[in-house]
Design an enzyme around this catalytic site. Structure first.
Site, PDB file in Angstrom:
ATOM      1  N   ARG A  31      87.027 -63.179  45.575  1.00 37.39           N
ATOM      2  CA  ARG A  31      86.163 -62.930  44.404  1.00 37.39           C
ATOM      3  C   ARG A  31      86.702 -63.615  43.157  1.00 37.39           C
ATOM      4  O   ARG A  31      85.931 -64.069  42.318  1.00 37.39           O
ATOM      5  CB  ARG A  31      86.029 -61.436  44.167  1.00 37.39           C
ATOM      6  N   LYS A 202      71.981 -48.417  60.853  1.00 37.83           N
ATOM      7  CA  LYS A 202      70.933 -47.445  60.531  1.00 37.83           C
ATOM      8  C   LYS A 202      69.601 -48.048  60.137  1.00 37.83           C
ATOM      9  O   LYS A 202      69.540 -48.943  59.297  1.00 37.83           O
ATOM     10  CB  LYS A 202      71.414 -46.594  59.356  1.00 37.83           C
ATOM     11  N   GLY A 358      76.860 -57.000  53.617  1.00 36.38           N
ATOM     12  CA  GLY A 358      78.246 -56.815  54.031  1.00 36.38           C
ATOM     13  C   GLY A 358      78.650 -57.254  55.420  1.00 36.38           C
ATOM     14  O   GLY A 358      79.395 -58.229  55.579  1.00 36.38           O
ATOM     15  N   GLY A 381      74.700 -55.352  48.257  1.00 33.98           N
ATOM     16  CA  GLY A 381      73.618 -54.505  47.753  1.00 33.98           C
ATOM     17  C   GLY A 381      72.667 -55.265  46.850  1.00 33.98           C
ATOM     18  O   GLY A 381      71.443 -55.096  46.923  1.00 33.98           O
TER      19      GLY A 381
HETATM   20  P1  AMP Z   1      75.356 -51.865  58.576  1.00 31.89           P
HETATM   21  O1  AMP Z   1      76.371 -51.583  57.514  1.00 31.89           O
HETATM   22  O2  AMP Z   1      74.209 -50.934  58.607  1.00 31.89           O
HETATM   23  O3  AMP Z   1      74.945 -53.315  58.604  1.00 31.89           O
HETATM   24  O4  AMP Z   1      76.083 -51.550  59.953  1.00 31.89           O
HETATM   25  C1  AMP Z   1      77.156 -52.277  60.411  1.00 31.89           C
HETATM   26  C2  AMP Z   1      77.866 -51.489  61.435  1.00 31.89           C
HETATM   27  O5  AMP Z   1      76.989 -51.192  62.490  1.00 31.89           O
HETATM   28  C3  AMP Z   1      79.029 -52.240  62.043  1.00 31.89           C
HETATM   29  O6  AMP Z   1      80.205 -51.583  61.706  1.00 31.89           O
HETATM   30  C4  AMP Z   1      78.762 -52.177  63.535  1.00 31.89           C
HETATM   31  O7  AMP Z   1      79.901 -51.861  64.283  1.00 31.89           O
HETATM   32  C5  AMP Z   1      77.751 -51.068  63.658  1.00 31.89           C
HETATM   33  N1  AMP Z   1      76.912 -51.223  64.843  1.00 31.89           N
HETATM   34  C6  AMP Z   1      76.239 -52.294  65.244  1.00 31.89           C
HETATM   35  N2  AMP Z   1      75.635 -52.093  66.408  1.00 31.89           N
HETATM   36  C7  AMP Z   1      75.930 -50.829  66.791  1.00 31.89           C
HETATM   37  C8  AMP Z   1      75.603 -50.041  67.922  1.00 31.89           C
HETATM   38  N3  AMP Z   1      74.845 -50.518  68.913  1.00 31.89           N
HETATM   39  N4  AMP Z   1      76.088 -48.777  67.973  1.00 31.89           N
HETATM   40  C9  AMP Z   1      76.853 -48.306  66.973  1.00 31.89           C
HETATM   41  N5  AMP Z   1      77.209 -49.006  65.886  1.00 31.89           N
HETATM   42  C10 AMP Z   1      76.747 -50.260  65.793  1.00 31.89           C
END
Ligand code: AMP
Length: 400
Positions: A31, A202, A358, A381
């Site tokens: 950064r 999510k 991220g 974000g």
């Molecule tokens: P996000 O911050 O929502 O982009 O989520 C990223 C996180 O989702 C990472 O740490 C991944 O390890 C997790 N992730 C991706 N695919 C899966 C999955 N099939 N089951 C559980 N966690 C997951």
């Protein structure tokens, strides 16, 4: 930057929110390096730089006696390294605003750099307090915002302060300008086919983004943990895979809306499933809508990789947010790796690709492919909110 900085004191909002170890050494200075071109431009053109930044969340992490943990969150720890990178000794002001800050700013000569104390030592910062903003503004002749990562917050140093400068005395720094321009490339008249790749944990985090994509793109690829909510919504068996039961209806609705709008949704036909959330778990490949009891989907399978790659390679504009699986564990990183490679290949063949948010940024960095995509956004974000179509306060404050 159009401003003539000669003999001007430039009040520059940078994002120096860097990770530090226990001895306060910077463990990743990305950064800081990213902000150098803007600071160097000001100095080279005869100006001086007054730097503002936040570091961590000092007001949320007070000491046991309720006082500020100055030692832990002071920006003083950064001045040595910044000075080495710039080749100029960086002066440090132990307050963000006040008499000392004003005196030090007044005494600053062209070519000099002054770093103010952590903006988040003041509760007024996050509140966007006008009086505090005015005091900050009084320190400089012109205002430069180069902190894209906080552009979605209407804080004093990122947004409100800009009001106290005339339109011709405020501008974006190079980093921020680059982010805004690249977001513009995907939002305004993108070349088609346009494919959005989403993944991660999510659905609830990505729902606004998905809704927005329905009006923007031709294809949406959905991988990662969020895909299983869609499979369950369609009556599939997903074993112990990640699911948001309160979002099933929403997922089903989204699929319907996509169909009505002619947007093609690609879900992973198969998955690498595991009997526990562990790199060394027992693994097999099954259909994503027929995950055996006791197993959970942790990566997309071979067939899904092939299908997703072919969609990506025939695209002319690509946005990628979120990994295809638990890429932090080597045994479940292959799907994300394949998709990163496909994005790199599409880019080589002339597509414009933007990686934002991220974990997909971490994934392309981990795979050494950051230079092979068109643009990697630094503002998680902030970039997501831009793609969602929101007007960012930090941007509006400059453009008016
Ligand atoms: P996000 O911050 O929502 O982009 O989520 C990223 C996180 O989702 C990472 O740490 C991944 O390890 C997790 N992730 C991706 N695919 C899966 C999955 N099939 N089951 C559980 N966690 C997951």
């Amino acid at each position: 930057m159009e401003i003539n900085f000669k003999n001007k004191k430039a009040l520059i909002r940078v994002d120096f929110n860097v990770p530090l170890d226990k001895a306060y050494n910077i463990t990743d200075d990305t950064r800081i390096r990213m902000a150098l071109p803007t600071i160097q431009h000001v100095l080279k053109n005869g100006g001086s730089a007054i730097l503002m930044s936040h570091l961590g969340r000092p007001l949320k992490k007070l000491k046991e006696d309720g006082s500020l943990d100055v030692e832990k969150f002071t920006l003083r720890h950064l001045t040595g390294h910044l000075g080495e990178l710039l080749g100029v000794a960086v002066k440090f002001c132990p307050e963000t605003v006040g008499d000392t800050a004003q005196q030090m700013a007044d005494a600053l000569q062209p070519g000099e750099v002054l770093m103010l104390e952590n903006t988040r030592f003041q509760k007024e910062e996050e509140k966007g307090d006008p009086e505090f903003s005015k005091k900050l503004a009084a320190l400089g002749d012109v205002y430069v915002n180069d902190a894209f990562g906080t552009a979605h917050r209407a804080h004093a140093s990122t947004t409100i302060v800009a009001q106290y400068f005339a339109p011709e005395a405020r501008t974006f720094g190079f980093l921020m300008k680059n982010e805004v321009e690249n977001a513009g490339k995907v939002l305004n008249n993108p070349a088609r086919p346009f494919t959005a790749i989403t993944g991660g944990a999510k659905v609830s985090d990505k729902i606004l983004l998905l809704e927005r994509f329905l009006d923007l793109v031709d294809n949406i690829i959905i991988g990662g943990g969020m895909a299983y909510t869609f499979f369950k919504a369609q009556g599939g068996k997903i074993g112990n895979s990640l699911v948001e039961d309160d979002r099933l209806e929403l997922a089903a609705e989204l699929l319907k809306k996509a169909e009505a709008k002619g947007v093609k949704i690609y879900l992973p036909v198969d998955s690498v499933v595991a009997d526990k959330f562990d790199n060394n778990a027992d693994r097999k490949v099954t259909a994503s809508n027929a995950v055996p009891d006791g197993y959970m989907g942790l990566d997309i399978g071979e067939k899904a990789r092939a299908e997703f790659s072919s969609v990506i390679k025939s695209s002319k504009t690509i946005i990628w947010n979120g990994p295809m699986g638990v890429f932090e564990m080597p045994n479940f990183a292959e799907g994300t790796k394949t998709i990163a490679t496909a994005v790199a290949e599409a880019t080589k063949a002339g597509a414009f690709s933007l990686v934002g948010g991220g974990d997909s940024v971490a994934a392309v960095n981990q795979m050494g492919l950051a230079d092979e995509v068109s643009f990697v956004s630094t503002g998680g974000g902030a970039m997501l909110e831009m793609l969602e179509g929101k007007e960012l306060p930090g941007i509006k404050a400059i453009t008016g």
